[in-house]
Design an enzyme around this catalytic site. Structure first.
Site, PDB file in Angstrom:
ATOM      1  N   LYS A  11      78.380  -2.744  10.382  1.00 17.63           N
ATOM      2  CA  LYS A  11      77.990  -1.503  11.056  1.00 17.63           C
ATOM      3  C   LYS A  11      78.322  -0.282  10.180  1.00 17.63           C
ATOM      4  O   LYS A  11      79.026  -0.399   9.166  1.00 17.63           O
ATOM      5  CB  LYS A  11      78.712  -1.420  12.404  1.00 17.63           C
ATOM      6  CG  LYS A  11      78.316  -2.515  13.402  1.00 17.63           C
ATOM      7  CD  LYS A  11      79.009  -2.269  14.754  1.00 17.63           C
ATOM      8  CE  LYS A  11      78.669  -3.346  15.767  1.00 17.63           C
ATOM      9  NZ  LYS A  11      79.276  -3.042  17.093  1.00 17.63           N
ATOM     10  N   TYR A  51      69.797  -3.812  20.901  1.00 17.24           N
ATOM     11  CA  TYR A  51      70.808  -3.698  21.954  1.00 17.24           C
ATOM     12  C   TYR A  51      70.192  -3.639  23.349  1.00 17.24           C
ATOM     13  O   TYR A  51      70.811  -3.106  24.278  1.00 17.24           O
ATOM     14  CB  TYR A  51      71.680  -2.471  21.702  1.00 17.24           C
ATOM     15  CG  TYR A  51      72.729  -2.668  20.626  1.00 17.24           C
ATOM     16  CD1 TYR A  51      73.614  -3.754  20.681  1.00 17.24           C
ATOM     17  CD2 TYR A  51      72.872  -1.764  19.575  1.00 17.24           C
ATOM     18  CE1 TYR A  51      74.594  -3.935  19.704  1.00 17.24           C
ATOM     19  CE2 TYR A  51      73.855  -1.942  18.603  1.00 17.24           C
ATOM     20  CZ  TYR A  51      74.714  -3.025  18.681  1.00 17.24           C
ATOM     21  OH  TYR A  51      75.699  -3.210  17.724  1.00 17.24           O
ATOM     22  N   PHE A  59      77.618   3.140  27.918  1.00 20.85           N
ATOM     23  CA  PHE A  59      77.845   3.422  26.496  1.00 20.85           C
ATOM     24  C   PHE A  59      76.588   3.226  25.649  1.00 20.85           C
ATOM     25  O   PHE A  59      76.650   3.350  24.416  1.00 20.85           O
ATOM     26  CB  PHE A  59      78.988   2.542  25.960  1.00 20.85           C
ATOM     27  CG  PHE A  59      78.781   1.052  26.113  1.00 20.85           C
ATOM     28  CD1 PHE A  59      78.036   0.327  25.193  1.00 20.85           C
ATOM     29  CD2 PHE A  59      79.334   0.383  27.192  1.00 20.85           C
ATOM     30  CE1 PHE A  59      77.849  -1.039  25.337  1.00 20.85           C
ATOM     31  CE2 PHE A  59      79.155  -0.991  27.339  1.00 20.85           C
ATOM     32  CZ  PHE A  59      78.410  -1.700  26.412  1.00 20.85           C
ATOM     33  N   THR A  93      85.427  -8.193  21.022  1.00 24.23           N
ATOM     34  CA  THR A  93      84.648  -6.955  20.941  1.00 24.23           C
ATOM     35  C   THR A  93      85.557  -5.737  20.851  1.00 24.23           C
ATOM     36  O   THR A  93      85.330  -4.842  20.034  1.00 24.23           O
ATOM     37  CB  THR A  93      83.747  -6.831  22.187  1.00 24.23           C
ATOM     38  OG1 THR A  93      82.900  -7.978  22.244  1.00 24.23           O
ATOM     39  CG2 THR A  93      82.910  -5.568  22.144  1.00 24.23           C
ATOM     40  N   ASN A 114      83.589  -1.051  15.493  1.00 22.96           N
ATOM     41  CA  ASN A 114      84.289  -2.338  15.348  1.00 22.96           C
ATOM     42  C   ASN A 114      83.732  -3.193  14.219  1.00 22.96           C
ATOM     43  O   ASN A 114      83.811  -4.416  14.260  1.00 22.96           O
ATOM     44  CB  ASN A 114      84.338  -3.083  16.693  1.00 22.96           C
ATOM     45  CG  ASN A 114      82.964  -3.354  17.256  1.00 22.96           C
ATOM     46  OD1 ASN A 114      81.950  -3.027  16.634  1.00 22.96           O
ATOM     47  ND2 ASN A 114      82.915  -3.971  18.420  1.00 22.96           N
ATOM     48  N   HIS A 117      78.622  -6.775  13.740  1.00 23.64           N
ATOM     49  CA  HIS A 117      77.863  -7.389  14.824  1.00 23.64           C
ATOM     50  C   HIS A 117      77.586  -8.824  14.425  1.00 23.64           C
ATOM     51  O   HIS A 117      77.284  -9.098  13.265  1.00 23.64           O
ATOM     52  CB  HIS A 117      76.525  -6.671  15.037  1.00 23.64           C
ATOM     53  CG  HIS A 117      75.575  -7.462  15.893  1.00 23.64           C
ATOM     54  ND1 HIS A 117      75.595  -7.392  17.266  1.00 23.64           N
ATOM     55  CD2 HIS A 117      74.622  -8.388  15.570  1.00 23.64           C
ATOM     56  CE1 HIS A 117      74.686  -8.230  17.752  1.00 23.64           C
ATOM     57  NE2 HIS A 117      74.081  -8.842  16.746  1.00 23.64           N
ATOM     58  N   GLU A 128      67.154 -11.936  16.975  1.00 27.92           N
ATOM     59  CA  GLU A 128      67.719 -10.850  16.161  1.00 27.92           C
ATOM     60  C   GLU A 128      67.317 -10.996  14.689  1.00 27.92           C
ATOM     61  O   GLU A 128      67.016  -9.994  14.031  1.00 27.92           O
ATOM     62  CB  GLU A 128      69.243 -10.821  16.314  1.00 27.92           C
ATOM     63  CG  GLU A 128      69.671 -10.392  17.710  1.00 27.92           C
ATOM     64  CD  GLU A 128      71.180 -10.338  17.882  1.00 27.92           C
ATOM     65  OE1 GLU A 128      71.913 -10.790  16.974  1.00 27.92           O
ATOM     66  OE2 GLU A 128      71.631  -9.833  18.922  1.00 27.92           O
TER      67      GLU A 128
END
Ligand code: IDP
Ligand code: MG
Length: 150
Positions: A11, A51, A59, A93, A114, A117, A128
């Site tokens: 990320k 997502y 969020f 997570t 974090n 993914h 994905e």
């Protein structure tokens, strides 16, 4: 255990913090192998599809905003049980709950930032991978080419 493919993203926080090499190194040393790799800036449409399961969450806006905020590294990793293996190597997570020795447990404190993914099921992994890569961008290792793979 059947060979599986899974999508891994480093990320924006992980790229900016120079953790791309660490993430790749962990997965390589574990014995998974790369079949696809690119650096890209995710646009809003791709982020919302990636997502989609979180569309109704409070969020969601922050999540889409963050993942589109700066470049990410997208990778496809392959190996026996790769989907669950990558998930266990990522850690929980919320980094507050991530075990030391996991990517998040070693590198993160924030649930939003974090670092990584990883696809959460074999079926979602296929979806994905198709979102991020054209078939021609993925390498099919032949047994001869894979002689030095472990
Ligand atoms: P995962 O990345 O471990 O699969 P998901 O539940 O799929 O976790 O959530 C996707 C991402 O959304 C997480 O990695 C995290 O960055 C963010 N996220 C999840 N839950 C929350 C939350 O409660 N507040 C803020 N961000 C969250
Ligand atoms: Mg998830």
């Amino acid at each position: 255990m059947a060979d599986e493919r899974t999508l891994v993203l480093v990320k924006p926080d992980g790229v900016q913090r120079a953790l791309v090499g660490d993430v790749i190194s962990r997965l390589e040393r574990r014995g998974l192998h790369l079949v696809g790799l690119k650096l890209l800036l995710i646009d809003r449409a791709l982020a919302e599809r990636h997502y989609a399961e979180h569309r109704e969450k409070p969020f969601f806006g922050d999540l889409v905003g963050f993942i589109t905020s700066s470049p990410v590294v997208a990778m496809v990793w392959e190996g026996p049980g790769a989907v669950a293996m990558v998930r266990s190597m990522m850690g929980a997570t919320d980094p507050a709950n991530a075990a030391p020795g996991t990517i998040r447990g070693d590198h993160a404190v924030s649930i939003g930032a974090n670092v990584v993914h990883g696809s959460d099921s074999v079926s979602r992994a296929a979806e994905e991978v198709a979102l991020f890569f054209e078939p021609g961008e993925l390498v099919e290792w032949t047994s001869a080419q894979a002689a030095w793979l472990h």
